[in-house]
Motif scaffolding. Structure first.
Motif, PDB file in Angstrom:
ATOM      1  N   ILE B  67       0.922  -1.276  -0.012  1.00 25.53           N
ATOM      2  CA  ILE B  67      -0.062   0.213   0.492  1.00 25.53           C
ATOM      3  C   ILE B  67       1.334   1.277  -0.296  1.00 25.53           C
ATOM      4  N   GLU B  68       1.677   1.043   0.669  1.00 28.14           N
ATOM      5  CA  GLU B  68       2.498   2.179   0.601  1.00 28.14           C
ATOM      6  C   GLU B  68       3.110   2.657  -0.444  1.00 28.14           C
ATOM      7  N   ARG B  69       3.621   1.196  -1.204  1.00 34.66           N
ATOM      8  CA  ARG B  69       4.314   2.111  -2.610  1.00 34.66           C
ATOM      9  C   ARG B  69       3.504   2.167  -2.826  1.00 34.66           C
ATOM     10  N   VAL B  70       1.829   1.938  -3.307  1.00 30.93           N
ATOM     11  CA  VAL B  70       1.348   2.935  -4.449  1.00 30.93           C
ATOM     12  C   VAL B  70       0.511   3.449  -4.389  1.00 30.93           C
ATOM     13  N   ALA B  71       0.650   3.873  -2.775  1.00 33.63           N
ATOM     14  CA  ALA B  71      -0.026   5.201  -2.353  1.00 33.63           C
ATOM     15  C   ALA B  71       0.836   6.709  -2.376  1.00 33.63           C
ATOM     16  N   GLY B  72       2.249   6.436  -2.255  1.00 32.89           N
ATOM     17  CA  GLY B  72       3.595   7.042  -2.724  1.00 32.89           C
ATOM     18  C   GLY B  72       3.422   7.564  -4.599  1.00 32.89           C
ATOM     19  N   ALA B  73       3.163   6.252  -5.649  1.00 37.54           N
ATOM     20  CA  ALA B  73       3.307   6.888  -6.402  1.00 37.54           C
ATOM     21  C   ALA B  73       1.549   7.366  -6.897  1.00 37.54           C
ATOM     22  N   GLU B  74       0.746   7.675  -6.416  1.00 34.13           N
ATOM     23  CA  GLU B  74       0.232   8.400  -6.213  1.00 34.13           C
ATOM     24  C   GLU B  74      -0.148   9.676  -5.930  1.00 34.13           C
ATOM     25  N   ARG B  75       0.065  10.090  -5.123  1.00 36.86           N
ATOM     26  CA  ARG B  75       0.738  10.803  -4.276  1.00 36.86           C
ATOM     27  C   ARG B  75       2.370  11.761  -4.750  1.00 36.86           C
ATOM     28  N   ARG B  76       2.846  10.759  -5.347  1.00 39.88           N
ATOM     29  CA  ARG B  76       4.370  11.844  -6.733  1.00 39.88           C
ATOM     30  C   ARG B  76       3.028  12.548  -7.501  1.00 39.88           C
ATOM     31  N   ALA B  77       2.678  11.363  -8.376  1.00 38.99           N
ATOM     32  CA  ALA B  77       2.018  11.941  -9.453  1.00 38.99           C
ATOM     33  C   ALA B  77       0.643  12.998  -9.253  1.00 38.99           C
ATOM     34  N   GLY B  78       0.005  12.908  -7.661  1.00 36.49           N
ATOM     35  CA  GLY B  78      -0.692  14.055  -7.381  1.00 36.49           C
ATOM     36  C   GLY B  78      -0.246  15.750  -7.603  1.00 36.49           C
ATOM     37  N   TRP B  79       1.165  15.385  -6.568  1.00 34.80           N
ATOM     38  CA  TRP B  79       2.310  16.450  -6.759  1.00 34.80           C
ATOM     39  C   TRP B  79       2.636  17.019  -8.398  1.00 34.80           C
ATOM     40  N   LEU B  80       3.303  16.104  -8.766  1.00 34.76           N
ATOM     41  CA  LEU B  80       4.518  16.396 -10.460  1.00 34.76           C
ATOM     42  C   LEU B  80       2.517  17.253 -11.128  1.00 34.76           C
ATOM     43  N   LEU B  81       1.683  16.972 -10.991  1.00 35.54           N
ATOM     44  CA  LEU B  81       1.049  17.433 -11.817  1.00 35.54           C
ATOM     45  C   LEU B  81       0.537  18.481 -11.679  1.00 35.54           C
ATOM     46  N   PHE B  82       0.532  18.892  -9.945  1.00 40.47           N
ATOM     47  CA  PHE B  82      -0.073  20.504  -9.499  1.00 40.47           C
ATOM     48  C   PHE B  82       0.791  20.930 -10.103  1.00 40.47           C
ATOM     49  N   LEU B  83       2.795  20.260  -8.851  1.00 43.81           N
ATOM     50  CA  LEU B  83       3.227  21.670 -10.115  1.00 43.81           C
ATOM     51  C   LEU B  83       3.333  22.117 -11.684  1.00 43.81           C
ATOM     52  N   MET B  84       3.500  21.093 -12.278  1.00 38.78           N
ATOM     53  CA  MET B  84       3.595  20.875 -13.297  1.00 38.78           C
ATOM     54  C   MET B  84       2.278  22.179 -13.893  1.00 38.78           C
ATOM     55  N   GLY B  85       0.742  21.883 -13.526  1.00 44.70           N
ATOM     56  CA  GLY B  85      -0.062  23.297 -13.204  1.00 44.70           C
ATOM     57  C   GLY B  85       0.531  24.432 -13.440  1.00 44.70           C
ATOM     58  N   LEU B  86       1.358  24.678 -12.130  1.00 45.98           N
ATOM     59  CA  LEU B  86       1.803  26.198 -11.556  1.00 45.98           C
ATOM     60  C   LEU B  86       3.241  26.536 -12.543  1.00 45.98           C
ATOM     61  N   GLY B  87       3.746  25.612 -12.930  1.00 46.23           N
ATOM     62  CA  GLY B  87       4.709  26.119 -14.444  1.00 46.23           C
ATOM     63  C   GLY B  87       4.094  26.432 -15.123  1.00 46.23           C
ATOM     64  N   LEU B  88       2.574  25.709 -16.211  1.00 45.73           N
ATOM     65  CA  LEU B  88       2.224  25.755 -17.340  1.00 45.73           C
ATOM     66  C   LEU B  88       1.703  27.628 -17.034  1.00 45.73           C
ATOM     67  N   ALA B  89       0.578  27.252 -16.204  1.00 42.70           N
ATOM     68  CA  ALA B  89       0.568  28.287 -15.354  1.00 42.70           C
ATOM     69  C   ALA B  89       0.819  29.698 -15.680  1.00 42.70           C
ATOM     70  N   ALA B  90       2.323  29.732 -15.357  1.00 35.69           N
ATOM     71  CA  ALA B  90       3.101  30.712 -15.476  1.00 35.69           C
ATOM     72  C   ALA B  90       3.814  31.120 -16.491  1.00 35.69           C
ATOM     73  N   ILE B  91       4.178  29.811 -17.497  1.00 36.88           N
ATOM     74  CA  ILE B  91       4.500  30.109 -18.615  1.00 36.88           C
ATOM     75  C   ILE B  91       4.059  30.608 -20.257  1.00 36.88           C
ATOM     76  N   PHE B  92       2.098  30.368 -19.871  1.00 38.86           N
ATOM     77  CA  PHE B  92       1.401  30.869 -20.248  1.00 38.86           C
ATOM     78  C   PHE B  92       1.372  32.153 -20.325  1.00 38.86           C
ATOM     79  N   LEU B  93       0.896  32.583 -18.883  1.00 39.50           N
ATOM     80  CA  LEU B  93       0.783  34.057 -18.539  1.00 39.50           C
ATOM     81  C   LEU B  93       2.157  35.013 -18.609  1.00 39.50           C
ATOM     82  N   PHE B  94       3.209  34.247 -18.327  1.00 42.01           N
ATOM     83  CA  PHE B  94       4.217  35.210 -18.461  1.00 42.01           C
ATOM     84  C   PHE B  94       5.326  35.037 -19.370  1.00 42.01           C
ATOM     85  N   VAL B  95       5.263  34.213 -20.336  1.00 42.19           N
ATOM     86  CA  VAL B  95       7.140  34.211 -21.307  1.00 42.19           C
ATOM     87  C   VAL B  95       5.853  34.206 -22.998  1.00 42.19           C
TER      88      VAL B  95
END
Lengths: 104, 205
Positions: B67-95
């Motif tokens: 469970i720990e490994r699977v839940a870790g993968a889900e958490r990593r994916a969540g964080w990655l998508l979240f940070l990727m979204g923030l990065g994309l928002a910055a790119i689309f707004l300022f670049v």
């Protein structure tokens, strides 16, 4: 959001969340890590459940709790854990009660 | 299940905003630069919303085994998508638009690719336990996973088609690429649902 802040402001509840990071646990297993009464522990579980930070499932005679944190809630937990949120809350409460005592 | 409604509503609202902006651009109400930045920001917000709620939806849904490994993968994916979204928002707004056209697809496709590889690896190393876990899940968990799968495929589709649109200069080739990506995603989604259902019922039933 208020319920999430309320749930995360208590160190016992934060420790429960840290324990559940490893795997889902029964109420008894979690309670073993704390020196508090059963009703107090149940109240902590109720607050966490109400905030949507954990989910419970009845398995036979025991209730198993599972972590259910969103990314923002995870970040808030890490932030509050890192900065010892309860210390700030406690001193604010102390200031508030001192003020009340002065006005009386 | 009630708590899964906000991300689904958020996703639909953002889709509606994207459509409205596209229609406004076609009608000549807004210029191409504004439409590009607005639609791009909506895509970024979709990634943020989906990423934030992803660990709560437990799309891989292990209840037994590693469970720990699977839940870790889900958490990593969540964080990655979240940070990727923030990065994309910055790119689309300022670049500048010309640079954003090629930087944003690299970030989006890179993020989706990383999550995919991480999940494939996690599912592979926990395969014996995950079948057992899938069979032991109750109805609510299955519904939650279905919704999570829908949101993820929706987001992946939006990210891939938007990236293709930004990268491709030739419109006729773009149309055929778009058609192929719809077919590809529909097949991938159907296969995914079939696998989830198959695992639930067990390989031998």
């Amino acid at each position: 959001m208020t319920t999430v802040f309320k749930a995360l402001s208590d160190p016992t509840r934060r420790k429960v969340l840290q324990l559940l990071r490893k795997r889902p646990m029964s109420a008894g297993e979690i309670a073993e890590h704390f020196q508090v009464s059963k009703p107090t522990m149940s109240a902590h579980f109720a607050v966490l459940r109400e905030a949507g930070l954990i989910v419970s499932e009845k398995q036979g005679k025991s209730v198993v709790y599972e972590l259910q944190l969103s990314v923002l809630e995870d970040a808030m937990l890490a932030f509050m854990q890192g900065f010892g949120w309860e210390r700030g809350a406690r001193s604010a409460r102390a200031r508030h009660s001192a003020k009340e005592a002065q006005t009386r | 299940m009630k708590r899964m409604i906000p991300p689904a509503i958020g996703f639909l609202l953002l889709t509606a905003v994207m459509l409205a902006v596209a229609l406004a651009h076609r009608a000549g109400i807004v210029d191409a630069t504004f439409a590009f930045r607005a639609i791009g920001t909506c895509v970024a917000l979709m990634a943020i919303v989906t990423g934030n709620f992803l660990p709560k939806m437990r799309p891989l849904g292990a209840t037994t085994g590693d469970i720990e490994r699977v839940a870790g993968a889900e958490r990593r994916a969540g964080w990655l998508l979240f940070l990727m979204g923030l990065g994309l928002a910055a790119i689309f707004l300022f670049v500048p638009v010309a640079a954003a056209r090629w930087i944003a697809p690299i970030v989006a496709l890179g993020g989706v690719g990383l999550i995919e590889l991480d999940w494939i690896w996690t599912v592979w190393i926990t395969r014996s336990a995950s079948g057992e876990a899938a069979r032991s899940q109750d109805g609510t968990s299955r519904e939650r996973r279905r919704l999570a799968a829908g949101l993820l495929f929706g987001l992946a589709y939006v990210l891939v088609t938007a990236s293709l649109k930004f990268l491709a200069e030739d419109t006729s080739r773009l149309r055929s690429l778009g058609a192929w990506s719809i077919v590809g995603f529909s097949i991938a989604y159907a296969v995914f649902l079939a696998v989830v259902d198959f695992r639930r019922r067990g390989w031998h039933s």
